[in-house]
Design a protein around this motif. Structure first.
Motif, PDB file in Angstrom:
ATOM      1  N   ILE A 181       0.870  -1.178   0.000  1.00  0.00           N
ATOM      2  CA  ILE A 181       0.000   0.000   0.000  1.00  0.00           C
ATOM      3  C   ILE A 181       0.906   1.226   0.000  1.00  0.00           C
ATOM      4  O   ILE A 181       1.564   1.518   1.003  1.00  0.00           O
ATOM      5  N   PRO A 182       0.992   1.943  -1.121  1.00  0.00           N
ATOM      6  CA  PRO A 182       1.876   3.109  -1.194  1.00  0.00           C
ATOM      7  C   PRO A 182       1.140   4.401  -0.852  1.00  0.00           C
ATOM      8  O   PRO A 182       0.030   4.646  -1.317  1.00  0.00           O
ATOM      9  N   LEU A 183       1.764   5.222  -0.035  1.00  0.00           N
ATOM     10  CA  LEU A 183       1.241   6.549   0.303  1.00  0.00           C
ATOM     11  C   LEU A 183       2.298   7.566  -0.113  1.00  0.00           C
ATOM     12  O   LEU A 183       3.391   7.594   0.456  1.00  0.00           O
ATOM     13  N   LEU A 184       1.976   8.379  -1.098  1.00  0.00           N
ATOM     14  CA  LEU A 184       2.939   9.340  -1.638  1.00  0.00           C
ATOM     15  C   LEU A 184       2.481  10.757  -1.319  1.00  0.00           C
ATOM     16  O   LEU A 184       1.353  11.141  -1.637  1.00  0.00           O
ATOM     17  N   TYR A 185       3.368  11.531  -0.691  1.00  0.00           N
ATOM     18  CA  TYR A 185       3.055  12.916  -0.327  1.00  0.00           C
ATOM     19  C   TYR A 185       4.132  13.848  -0.872  1.00  0.00           C
ATOM     20  O   TYR A 185       5.326  13.528  -0.855  1.00  0.00           O
ATOM     21  N   LEU A 540      -1.220  16.023   4.915  1.00  0.00           N
ATOM     22  CA  LEU A 540      -0.340  15.727   6.042  1.00  0.00           C
ATOM     23  C   LEU A 540       0.342  17.016   6.463  1.00  0.00           C
ATOM     24  O   LEU A 540       0.927  17.717   5.635  1.00  0.00           O
ATOM     25  N   SER A 541       0.243  17.352   7.741  1.00  0.00           N
ATOM     26  CA  SER A 541       0.876  18.564   8.262  1.00  0.00           C
ATOM     27  C   SER A 541       2.014  18.186   9.198  1.00  0.00           C
ATOM     28  O   SER A 541       1.829  17.386  10.122  1.00  0.00           O
ATOM     29  N   LEU A 542       3.180  18.749   8.938  1.00  0.00           N
ATOM     30  CA  LEU A 542       4.339  18.577   9.807  1.00  0.00           C
ATOM     31  C   LEU A 542       4.752  19.964  10.284  1.00  0.00           C
ATOM     32  O   LEU A 542       5.500  20.676   9.611  1.00  0.00           O
ATOM     33  N   ASN A 543       4.182  20.361  11.417  1.00  0.00           N
ATOM     34  CA  ASN A 543       4.344  21.725  11.933  1.00  0.00           C
ATOM     35  C   ASN A 543       3.862  22.742  10.905  1.00  0.00           C
ATOM     36  O   ASN A 543       2.702  22.733  10.527  1.00  0.00           O
ATOM     37  N   ASP A 544       4.752  23.591  10.409  1.00  0.00           N
ATOM     38  CA  ASP A 544       4.335  24.646   9.485  1.00  0.00           C
ATOM     39  C   ASP A 544       4.451  24.234   8.021  1.00  0.00           C
ATOM     40  O   ASP A 544       4.355  25.082   7.126  1.00  0.00           O
ATOM     41  N   ALA A 545       4.653  22.973   7.772  1.00  0.00           N
ATOM     42  CA  ALA A 545       4.767  22.483   6.399  1.00  0.00           C
ATOM     43  C   ALA A 545       3.544  21.640   6.047  1.00  0.00           C
ATOM     44  O   ALA A 545       3.062  20.854   6.863  1.00  0.00           O
ATOM     45  N   ASP A 546       3.046  21.833   4.841  1.00  0.00           N
ATOM     46  CA  ASP A 546       1.896  21.078   4.354  1.00  0.00           C
ATOM     47  C   ASP A 546       2.345  20.125   3.255  1.00  0.00           C
ATOM     48  O   ASP A 546       3.084  20.506   2.339  1.00  0.00           O
ATOM     49  N   LEU A 547       1.868  18.888   3.352  1.00  0.00           N
ATOM     50  CA  LEU A 547       2.147  17.888   2.330  1.00  0.00           C
ATOM     51  C   LEU A 547       0.812  17.405   1.773  1.00  0.00           C
ATOM     52  O   LEU A 547      -0.107  17.085   2.534  1.00  0.00           O
ATOM     53  N   GLU A 548       0.698  17.362   0.461  1.00  0.00           N
ATOM     54  CA  GLU A 548      -0.525  16.885  -0.171  1.00  0.00           C
ATOM     55  C   GLU A 548      -0.290  15.510  -0.768  1.00  0.00           C
ATOM     56  O   GLU A 548       0.797  15.208  -1.264  1.00  0.00           O
ATOM     57  N   GLN A 549      -1.324  14.686  -0.693  1.00  0.00           N
ATOM     58  CA  GLN A 549      -1.191  13.334  -1.228  1.00  0.00           C
ATOM     59  C   GLN A 549      -1.196  13.377  -2.747  1.00  0.00           C
ATOM     60  O   GLN A 549      -1.957  14.116  -3.369  1.00  0.00           O
TER      61      GLN A 549
END
Length: 670
Positions: A181-185, A540-549
Motif C-alpha cells: 500500500i503506497p502513500l505518496l506525499y 499531512l501537516s508537519l508543523n508549518d509544512a503542508d504535504l498533499e497526497q
C-alpha cells in the motif's frame, strides 16, 4: 425549511441551514466550496419545533450520545436522517454492535437492515425498545487487551499471506510486491522547515505505538498455522534510519528518470518487505538536489524543501485503507511534539483482535453463507471476452491493463440524486450498475457472482486501530433479464443489507464449507469496490509544512484480479467528483480491450444517469435492463453508414453482437 418541505421529499430536506451574506468565490468567479463554513450545531438557533425533536427518554438520550460520538457532533435532532449528516454503512455496523452492548441485546434481536431503513434516532429507539433483552452473548462482551506478543494470524492476514505465496511467487510474476500500500506525499508549502532527523524519530514513534507495524508473519512448522509475532520495538529500532525502513534518495538534475519511474522501481524492490522479520513498513524520502550526481553538497543536508516527496510503503497484511488516516494523524502528532506518542499497555492491539475474532460465535453466519451459495455453479466463470486464456497453473504476472473514466458533473449529480432519492449507499448503487454491465457484457448471463470488500471495522474498539480488517465477500445476484434497473437496485440493496450482518464471516470459512480453496474460485477473479475519499488522508501537516497526497500513475499499477472496477467519489472536488477505473490482468486483457470496455461502461452509465437535456438516449429506469446498449454512438454511426448507406444490396435486417474489442455485424444479402 417550510419552503424546502413544499418542494422536496423528506429525505432531501437539509438538517440545518447556515445564512451567509454572500457566497465565497474563487478567482474564476465560481463558488469556492472550500471556503464555505462547516455546519455546526453549536451555531444553530433551535426553533420551538426543533426543541421538540431533542431526545425525550432514556433510550433516545443514549442513542443520541452514541450518534454524536461516532459522527463528531454536539447535537442531533431525533428526526435527522443519519445519511444526511455523514452516516454510511460502516457507521450503521458500529451502531448495531454498540446497541447490542449498550442495551444488552441478543445477537438476533436487532436487524441491521431495519437500522438502514429507519435511519433516525426516533426510529432506532423504537426498534431497540422492541428488542430489549438482558441476555449477554459471546459477541457482546467488551474486547480488551490480552497482553500477547504471539498468536495465530487473523483471517485477513492469512488470506493475503497465502495469496502472495501461491499466486504471485513464481518466475512469471514480474511485480515483487503485489500487496504494497503506497502513500505518496509532496511538500506543497512550508513556512518553516522539515527535518529528516525529526521525521525519522516521528516515524519510529508511530511504529513503537502500533505493534502491528513491527509484527512478523511466518508459518509454524509444527502445525502449519500462520503465526503473527509482535516484536520488541527496542530490539528492531535504533538510531540507524534504515532500522525502521527510512531511506533518503537524492534525485539529481541529471537524473532523467521520471518520478513515477523512480517510485515504480522502489515499490518493486525485492527486499522492500521481509514479513518473517517484521519489516512491514518503510519510508523513502525523495529529495530534489539542484546539482549533478557527482556533487555531494546536498548529501548531508537534514532539511527538506518544497516539491520533495515522502513515499511510505506498508504491507497490506498489516494495513488497510482505513488505517491511513490513523497513521497520518499519529505521524503528524509525533513530529509536532518531537517526543514519543503516549502508550497505554491496556490498549487493545491488532493481535488481540485476531484472538477475539477466532473465538467468536459465527454459527448463524455459516448458515447464511451456505444458503447464499449452495446452488451456485462454482465451476462457472463469467463469460468475459478475454484476449488470452489464463495459465493452467494459476500463476500471475501481476501486470495490469487499465483504463480510467471521469464522469461529467451532470452524470455525477444524477448518480448522487438517484442514490439519495432511493435511500441507497453509493456502494449499493455502484454495485447495481456493475452487475447490470456484466449482464450485458456476458451476453445475458444472469447468475452473477463477484467479490467485493467490506471494511469490517464493526466494533468501536477497532475504529482507531491500524491493521488489516478488510474482508472479501461474494455478492451473488440472480437477474431477471426483464426486470427494470429500479428493481435490480432494490434487489441489490436487500442483498447488501443481508450480507452486512454476516460480513465478519471469513472467506476461508465460506470456501471451506463449500469444499473449495482460495486458488480455484471463479467469483474471486471479478472484484468491485467503491471508495469515498476522506479529507484527512489527502493532507499531512508537519508543523508549518503542508504535504498533499499525490495519486500514483498507472506505471506502478498492479492487478490482483482478472477484472475489477473501482469507483472513486471525491466530495471535496469542485468538479468531476465521480470517477472509476478498470484494472484488469494483462495476462488476459490487452489495454485496448480494457479501454473499450471502460468506454462501453461509461456509455451505459450515461444512459442511466443523464438528464433529458443530454443528446444521449436516456433509458427509463423502469424499463427492462435488456434495452440498455453497450454499442457506443461512434460504433452505431459507423455501422449505419456501412450497412444502410454504402451497400445497396443489403436488406434492412441485421444482428449486432458486441464484445470488449469489436462489434460484429451479421447482415442478410437481398
Amino acid at each position: 425549511r417550510q419552503h424546502c418541505q413544499s418542494h422536496l421529499p423528506p429525505h432531501m430536506i437539509p438538517s440545518f441551514f447556515i445564512i451567509l451574506d454572500k457566497l465565497p468565490l474563487n478567482q474564476n468567479g465560481k463558488i469556492d466550496r472550500k471556503l464555505l463554513p462547516l455546519p455546526s450545531f453549536l451555531s444553530m438557533h433551535l426553533t420551538n419545533h426543533d426543541e421538540l425533536l431533542l431526545p425525550k427518554n432514556e433510550t433516545e438520550i443514549i442513542i443520541h450520545h452514541i450518534w454524536c460520538d461516532l459522527l463528531k457532533q454536539t447535537q442531533i435532532l431525533t428526526n435527522t436522517n443519519i445519511f444526511s449528516i455523514g452516516g454510511h454503512s460502516i457507521i450503521i455496523m458500529q451502531l448495531f454492535h454498540q446497541y447490542k452492548i449498550e442495551f444488552h441485546l441478543e445477537t438476533n434481536a436487532l436487524s441491521i437492515s431495519n437500522l438502514f431503513q429507519h435511519p433516525t434516532i426516533i426510529h432506532h429507539a423504537q426498534l431497540i425498545q422492541q428488542s430489549i433483552n438482558t441476555t449477554h452473548t459471546l459477541n457482546d462482551y467488551p474486547w480488551s487487551s490480552l497482553h500477547l506478543t504471539q498468536a495465530r494470524a487473523s483471517f485477513a492476514q492469512e488470506r493475503i499471506y497465502l495469496d502472495e505465496q501461491i499466486r504471485f511467487s513464481s518466475n512469471k510474476t514480474t511485480m515483487n510486491n503485489m500487496y504494497v500500500i503506497p502513500l505518496l506525499y509532496r511538500i506543497s508549502s512550508m513556512n518553516g522547515h522539515i527535518s529528516i532527523t525529526r521525521l525519522h524519530h516521528a516515524f519510529q514513534s508511530v511504529i513503537t505505538k502500533h505493534n502491528i507495524l513491527r509484527t512478523a508473519l511466518y508459518i509454524d512448522d509444527t502445525n502449519g498455522t500462520i503465526i503473527q509475532h509482535s516484536l520488541d520495538a527496542h530490539i528492531i529500532l535504533n538510531d540507524d534510519m534504515k532500522s525502521c525502513g527510512l531511506t533518503i534518495i537524492n534525485v539529481h538534475n541529471d537524473d532523467y528518470r521520471h518520478m513515477n519511474e523512480i517510485i515504480g522501481e522502489i515499490l518493486n524492490q525485492s527486499d522492500l518487505f521481509d514479513l518473517s522479520k517484521g519489516h512491514v513498513i518503510n519510508c523513502h524520502i525523495l529529495r530534489h538536489c539542484g546539482c549533478s550526481q557527482d556533487d555531494i553538497s546536498c548529501e548531508n543536508d537534514d532539511l527538506l524543501s518544497e516539491n520533495d516527496h515522502v513515499l511510505i510503503g506498508v504491507h497490506h497484511a498489516m494495513f488497510d485503507g482505513a488505517s491511513t488516516s490513523i497513521f497520518i494523524r499519529d505521524l503528524s502528532l509525533a513530529y509536532q511534539s518531537d517526543d514519543s506518542l503516549f502508550l497505554d499497555e491496556n490498549t487493545l492491539n491488532y493481535i488481540d483482535y485476531s484472538v477475539h475474532e477466532h473465538i467468536m460465535d459465527i454459527s448463524l453466519s455459516r448458515e447464511f453463507w451456505h444458503s447464499q451459495l449452495e446452488s451456485y455453479n462454482m465451476a462457472c466463470s463469467l463469460s468475459l471476452p478475454v484476449d488470452r486464456q489464463r495459465s493452467s497453473t494459476g500463476q500471475r504476472s501481476g501486470l495490469a491493463s487499465s483504463a480510467q473514466i471521469t464522469f461529467d458533473d451532470e452524470t455525477c449529480a444524477s448518480f448522487l440524486n438517484y442514490a439519495s432519492s432511493h435511500h441507497l449507499t453509493l456502494f449499493q448503487l455502484g454495485l447495481s450498475v456493475f452487475h447490470v454491465f456484466l449482464f450485458k457484457l456476458t451476453h445475458g448471463q444472469t447468475d452473477l457472482c463477484i467479490s467485493s470488500i467490506n471494511a469490517n471495522r464493526y466494533r468501536n474498539e477497532l475504529v482507531n486501530m491500524i491493521g488489516m480488517f478488510v474482508s472479501t465477500l461474494p455478492y451473488r445476484v440472480e437477474l431477471d433479464p426483464h426486470c427494470s434497473f429500479d428493481e435490480v437496485v432494490e434487489y441489490v440493496q436487500e442483498k447488501c443489507l443481508s450480507i452486512l450482518e454476516h460480513s465478519h464471516y471469513p472467506l476461508q470459512h465460506i470456501l471451506r464449507d463449500l469444499h473449495l480453496t482460495q486458488s480455484n474460485v471463479s467469483f474471486l477473479e471479478t472484484m468491485f469496490d467503491f471508495i469515498s475519499m476522506q479529507k484527512d488522508i489527502g493532507h499531512l501537516s508537519l508543523n508549518d509544512a503542508d504535504l498533499e497526497q499525490v495519486s500514483l500513475e498507472q506505471s506502478v499499477e498492479m492487478s490482483k484480479f482478472d477484472f475489477s472496477l473501482t469507483f472513486v467519489y471525491n466530495p471535496s472536488s469542485d468538479h468531476n467528483q465521480l470517477s472509476c477505473s478498470f484494472v484488469c490482468s494483462h495476462d488476459l486483457f490487452e489495454k485496448s480491450a480494457v479501454s473499450k470496455a471502460a468506454r462501453r461502461f461509461q456509455y451505459m452509465s450515461e444512459q442511466l444517469f443523464q438528464t433529458q437535456s443530454s443528446n444521449i438516449s436516456v433509458m427509463n429506469v423502469s424499463s427492462s435492463i435488456s434495452k440498455l446498449s453497450l454499442i457506443v454512438p461512434e460504433e452505431a454511426e459507423e455501422m449505419e453508414l456501412v450497412v444502410f448507406h454504402r451497400l445497396d444490396n443489403i436488406a434492412n435486417e441485421g444482428m449486432i453482437v458486441c464484445s470488449l474489442s469489436h462489434c460484429f455485424i451479421k447482415v442478410v444479402v437481398s
